[in-house]
Design a protein around this motif. Structure first.
Motif, PDB file in Angstrom:
ATOM      1  N   ALA A 118      58.095  16.566 -96.966  1.00  0.00           N
ATOM      2  CA  ALA A 118      59.181  16.299 -96.029  1.00  0.00           C
ATOM      3  C   ALA A 118      60.090  17.511 -95.859  1.00  0.00           C
ATOM      4  N   LEU A 119      60.451  18.154 -96.978  1.00  0.00           N
ATOM      5  CA  LEU A 119      61.324  19.320 -96.895  1.00  0.00           C
ATOM      6  C   LEU A 119      60.626  20.477 -96.182  1.00  0.00           C
ATOM      7  N   ASN A 120      59.337  20.625 -96.423  1.00  0.00           N
ATOM      8  CA  ASN A 120      58.607  21.711 -95.765  1.00  0.00           C
ATOM      9  C   ASN A 120      58.516  21.474 -94.262  1.00  0.00           C
ATOM     10  N   ARG A 121      58.151  20.255 -93.864  1.00  0.00           N
ATOM     11  CA  ARG A 121      58.086  19.948 -92.432  1.00  0.00           C
ATOM     12  C   ARG A 121      59.452  20.152 -91.780  1.00  0.00           C
ATOM     13  N   ALA A 122      60.506  19.741 -92.474  1.00  0.00           N
ATOM     14  CA  ALA A 122      61.853  19.818 -91.915  1.00  0.00           C
ATOM     15  C   ALA A 122      62.303  21.262 -91.719  1.00  0.00           C
ATOM     16  N   GLN A 123      62.046  22.115 -92.716  1.00  0.00           N
ATOM     17  CA  GLN A 123      62.509  23.503 -92.571  1.00  0.00           C
ATOM     18  C   GLN A 123      61.693  24.244 -91.514  1.00  0.00           C
ATOM     19  N   LEU A 124      60.410  23.960 -91.420  1.00  0.00           N
ATOM     20  CA  LEU A 124      59.597  24.600 -90.386  1.00  0.00           C
ATOM     21  C   LEU A 124      60.061  24.192 -88.990  1.00  0.00           C
ATOM     22  N   ARG A 125      60.354  22.920 -88.812  1.00  0.00           N
ATOM     23  CA  ARG A 125      60.805  22.437 -87.507  1.00  0.00           C
ATOM     24  C   ARG A 125      62.170  23.020 -87.152  1.00  0.00           C
ATOM     25  N   ALA A 126      63.046  23.145 -88.136  1.00  0.00           N
ATOM     26  CA  ALA A 126      64.368  23.702 -87.870  1.00  0.00           C
ATOM     27  C   ALA A 126      64.267  25.169 -87.467  1.00  0.00           C
ATOM     28  N   TRP A 127      63.449  25.937 -88.190  1.00  0.00           N
ATOM     29  CA  TRP A 127      63.261  27.339 -87.824  1.00  0.00           C
ATOM     30  C   TRP A 127      62.713  27.461 -86.403  1.00  0.00           C
ATOM     31  N   SER A 128      61.748  26.604 -86.049  1.00  0.00           N
ATOM     32  CA  SER A 128      61.099  26.719 -84.739  1.00  0.00           C
ATOM     33  C   SER A 128      61.969  26.188 -83.603  1.00  0.00           C
ATOM     34  N   ALA A 129      62.956  25.356 -83.907  1.00  0.00           N
ATOM     35  CA  ALA A 129      63.826  24.808 -82.852  1.00  0.00           C
ATOM     36  C   ALA A 129      64.702  25.894 -82.238  1.00  0.00           C
ATOM     37  N   LEU A 130      65.051  26.898 -83.027  1.00  0.00           N
ATOM     38  CA  LEU A 130      65.892  27.997 -82.548  1.00  0.00           C
ATOM     39  C   LEU A 130      65.042  29.059 -81.867  1.00  0.00           C
ATOM     40  N   SER A 131      65.520  29.549 -80.732  1.00  0.00           N
ATOM     41  CA  SER A 131      64.811  30.638 -80.068  1.00  0.00           C
ATOM     42  C   SER A 131      64.894  31.929 -80.871  1.00  0.00           C
TER      43      SER A 131
END
Length: 346
Positions: A118-131
């Motif tokens: 869960a933490l890995n999916r969350a941090q990857l998604r957060a990084w990718s949300a930002l341009s």
């Protein structure tokens, strides 16, 4: 999960003034604490309201199953957070929460392997949300926590016992704290002001609330001791920084993947701090998804015109990045009134 978000709401409410005081990146607008608090409050209240509705009506079997599904519970909270997200920090936390829910879907309890996923999916998604993601922010704190949890999971060969879960949570919080301390030297603005990143501290508090809720232990009173800029006598750093011109534009909008890519590209050209993330996983008959959009621009009109040219936005908001002079005066006047002791509550 309800206990976690409830604790996080109270804790961020108690710390919002101090988080605001050290908020100087990406702009010195002094609202990170407020934005995180309001976003977490939306998530916590969504679960509280769902529980109240369930108690007031006969619960269907499928509803009972959803109540015992950690992923379903967090997905509900994440969607509410995304719809009502405030600012950079609030939007990134909402992205974090929605993404963390996905590996947990169908599971009635948390374990070390699931926490790591869960933490890995969350941090990857957060990084990718930002341009244009930047290290030295809450993104780095999310990543450090995820790596620490994954290391514990790997060292214990996927053991799903409560003991290993506790070890993983301890490691995640400890790594998050180390990452917060490092933020001061990762960003020139923070180094010059001799403070740590406000969003990073907020994320650290949220993770310690998760540890506390899952393990049934108190929040760690000394967790924030020594963080630069966080002592009660420290001034509101942001109030002395150069004022940022421009506005923050946020909305929720339904877009096709092509239109979403077009919007991101155009917003990148217009401004910065562009964050775009899907709200939920539902797709309409045309193949479009709902998106939460956030951007800092010099002038709202071109950004709003672009958004409206691609769809019908809801919950659209425009707010000044610079504090009005009267509010700056109020911030300085209340500095001496701040009273946050060593623990997580004031």
């Amino acid at each position: 999960m309800k206990r976690w978000l409830g604790k996080a709401e109270i804790t961020l409410g108690n710390h919002s003034d101090r988080l605001n005081a050290i908020n100087i990146f990406p702009v010195a607008d002094g609202d990170t604490g407020t934005n995180l608090y309001l976003t977490v409050r939306a998530a916590a209240h969504a679960l509280h309201d769902a529980a109240a509705d369930s108690a007031a009506h006969d619960t269907a079997p499928q509803d009972t199953a959803a109540k015992n599904d950690v992923g379903a519970v967090l997905a509900r909270a994440g969607q509410a957070a995304m719809e009502q997200a405030r600012g950079n920090s609030g939007t990134l936390f909402a992205v974090f929460l929605c993404a963390a829910a996905e590996p947990l879907a169908g599971h009635p309890r948390l374990s070390a392997p699931l926490l790591a996923a869960a933490l890995n999916r969350a941090q990857l998604r957060a990084w990718s949300a930002l341009s244009d993601p930047v290290p030295g922010t809450m993104l780095s704190v999310m990543e450090a926590a995820a790596r620490a949890a994954a290391a514990v999971d790997s060292a214990h060969d996927g053991d799903d016992s409560n003991h290993t879960l506790g070890l993983a949570l301890d490691a995640a919080v400890e790594a998050a704290l180390d990452a917060v301390v490092r933020t001061e030297d990762q960003l020139a603005a923070l180094h010059a002001a001799h403070v740590v990143d406000a969003g990073g501290v907020g994320m650290l508090l949220i993770l310690d609330c998760l540890r506390s809720a899952v393990l049934g232990e108190e929040l760690q009173d000394q967790l924030l001791d020594g963080l630069h800029g966080y002592d009660v006598q420290d001034p509101h750093i942001h109030a002395g920084m150069p004022r940022d011109e421009g506005v923050e534009v946020m909305c929720t909008i339904t877009l096709s993947p092509l239109d979403a890519a077009t919007m991101r590209q155009r917003l990148d050209e217009m401004g910065d701090s562009v964050i775009m993330s899907q709200v939920g996983r539902a797709v309409d008959e045309s193949g479009a998804y709902r998106w939460r959009v956030h951007v800092h621009v010099p002038d709202a009109d071109p950004a709003v015109a672009l958004i409206r040219s691609l769809g019908e936005p809801s919950d659209i908001s425009v707010s000044e990045l610079a504090l009005p002079d009267a509010e700056l005066h109020h911030v300085r006047a209340r500095e001496s009134a701040l009273q946050i002791p060593d623990g997580h509550e004031r």
